[in-house]
Scaffold this motif. Structure first.
Motif: not given
Length: 500
Positions: A344-359, A426-435
């Protein structure tokens, strides 16, 4: 009826009368029949009248099939006949010697040979007395006449008569009409009895290297016939002889066979085990392990302990492999342009990508949450006379949690890992990322969404490489349509339990 079949004889040289010649081989298509006093006597399968020494009567319903076979052939193919014709258990009797004229080959002249004294064994099919009794051949004492009216198993010799003139056609018409009017009419038998006669006929045909009569068009019917024949072969300790024939017949169905195994893996696993077919056994075993614990109850009641042990070992190996892959997936991470792990300190947006994938991975690889505990409704005014103790009638949270599985079954995990290993995930598609990104309005923009999806594609690529060992397919027919579980189980030589 078996007695009416016209089959080719085996490569044997048989004794014939003065007016016949020696049989050469089954490929010449000659009928091995002996001419004696105007009648022809068969000396080929299923009745080797001159050389057979084991008489077998298989009766089902109103029909009886008679076989006159050879002890040497039966003992080589069946442990049952080897034991029952041994000196300890045998009930054979000796035939009295008789003198007959025989020609040994075509160039032996007019040698006279005395037939040696030989033993004769008789078996009859005993259906038992109980409703659940399995019909079984039982050895009988050779003290009664056979169904042909003589102890030697030969048809009675008709009295010789002078031959009528060949110029009298009315005689032949009268004889033909007489034979038709007195022809025996066979009463119909039930399908079960017919199947029993067919199974025994196929068993003895295989013993003499004739192809069994099995369905070559409908694989469902062929499976039923093969299963019934293997069950009979198991009863007479003849699986090592019958199994290869079953294996050869079913493998001719090719792709249709693979589809049937994918639909009914436990059933084909047992069939492959009985037939000692490495191909069918391996194909079914991979399906059973991948779909475990589906069909577990059926498998435990149908298969021997040795096969169950192989299944349990393979399931344990696959679970260990899945556990290691799953651990690597949860340690998956992205790095910054400077090679640092994102945070979260050096690349918050990329950290959100990892967080969504692991969730998403947690939700896909975890058992469903336990249902919420039910609470007792408030007692009504009229219920004071019917009080209930809450400890005995109200479910508790601890009891609910104790029944919940700690991990989902292999079949569920296999579906998840197949999605991870797909070339077009087919998982974590464009719509899911956008939402998901819209949950943080201050971060949501077209540029951030493109970057978010680009980094998510990187994560998916890393996950695909991690799960690659699980994507290996060990099936003969390749990835089966509609199969969502893992098919990467390796079957080794030691897993074929009948080879031990």
């Amino acid at each position: 009826m078996v007695s009416q079949m016209e089959l080719e004889p085996h490569n044997t040289v048989v004794r014939r009368g003065p007016s016949s010649v020696a049989s050469s081989s089954r490929r010449h298509g000659r009928s091995s029949r002996h001419h004696r006093n105007g009648s022809f006597v068969s000396n080929e399968f299923p009745e080797f009248t001159h050389t057979g020494d084991v008489e077998i009567l298989v009766k089902a319903g109103s029909r009886t099939n008679r076989y006159l076979l050879h002890r040497l052939m039966l003992t080589q193919c069946s442990g049952f006949f080897e034991a029952s014709t041994s000196q300890q258990w045998s009930r054979a009797t000796e035939e009295p010697p008789r003198r007959e004229l025989a020609r040994i080959g075509e160039d032996s002249g007019n040698e006279l040979a005395r037939r040696e004294v030989k033993k004769r064994w008789i078996y009859e099919l005993d259906s038992g007395t109980g409703k659940d009794d399995i019909p079984m051949l039982v050895q009988k004492d050779n003290t009664t006449a056979s169904i042909f009216g003589s102890n030697d198993g030969r048809p009675p010799i008709p009295a010789t008569r002078s031959k009528p003139p060949s110029s009298n056609p009315s005689f032949f018409r009268s004889v033909a009409n007489l034979s038709l009017s007195h022809a025996p009419v066979q009463s119909p038998i039930s399908p079960e009895d017919q199947d029993l006669l067919t199974d025994y006929d196929n068993l003895f045909r295989i013993f003499y290297n004739y192809p069994p009569a099995l369905d070559a068009i409908d694989i469902a019917s062929a499976y039923i016939q093969c299963k019934s024949l293997l069950t009979l072969a198991d009863l007479y300790d003849a699986l090592s002889v019958v199994g290869p024939r079953i294996d050869h017949h079913l493998l001719q169905f090719q792709s249709r066979l693979w589809k049937q195994i994918a639909k009914y893996p436990p059933s084909y696993l047992k069939l492959g085990y009985l037939a000692q077919s490495k191909t069918i056994y391996q194909e079914a075993l991979i399906h059973v392990v991948g779909a475990w614990p589906s069909g577990e109850r059926h498998i435990r009641h149908q298969l021997p302990d040795a096969v169950l042990e192989v299944i349990e070992n393979k399931v344990e190996d696959l679970e260990d492999m899945v556990s290691r892959i799953e651990s690597k997936l949860f340690r998956l991470c992205l790095v910054t342009s400077r090679g640092e792990r994102v945070s979260p300190h050096n690349s918050y947006l990329d950290w959100l990508v990892i967080s969504l994938f692991k969730q998403w991975l947690i939700d896909a690889t975890s058992p469903p949450p336990p249902p919420a505990p039910r609470t007792n409704p408030p007692p009504s005014r009229s219920s004071h006379t019917h009080t209930r103790h809450p400890s005995t009638h109200s479910p508790t949270i601890s009891a609910t949690h104790s029944n919940a599985p700690s991990t989902p079954p292999l079949s569920t995990l296999g579906h998840t890992f197949r999605r991870l290993g797909s070339a077009s995930p087919t998982y974590l598609s464009h719509d899911e990322c956008k939402r998901f990104l819209k949950l943080s309005p201050e971060l949501y923009s077209r540029e951030n969404l493109k970057r978010f999806e680009r980094r998510m594609d990187e994560v998916k690529g890393l996950a695909r490489e991690i799960v690659r060992p699980l994507m290996r397919c060990g099936l003969q027919g390749g990835p089966a349509e509609g199969v969502t579980y893992l098919t990467c189980t390796r079957v080794e030589e030691r897993d074929f339990v009948w080879l031990e």
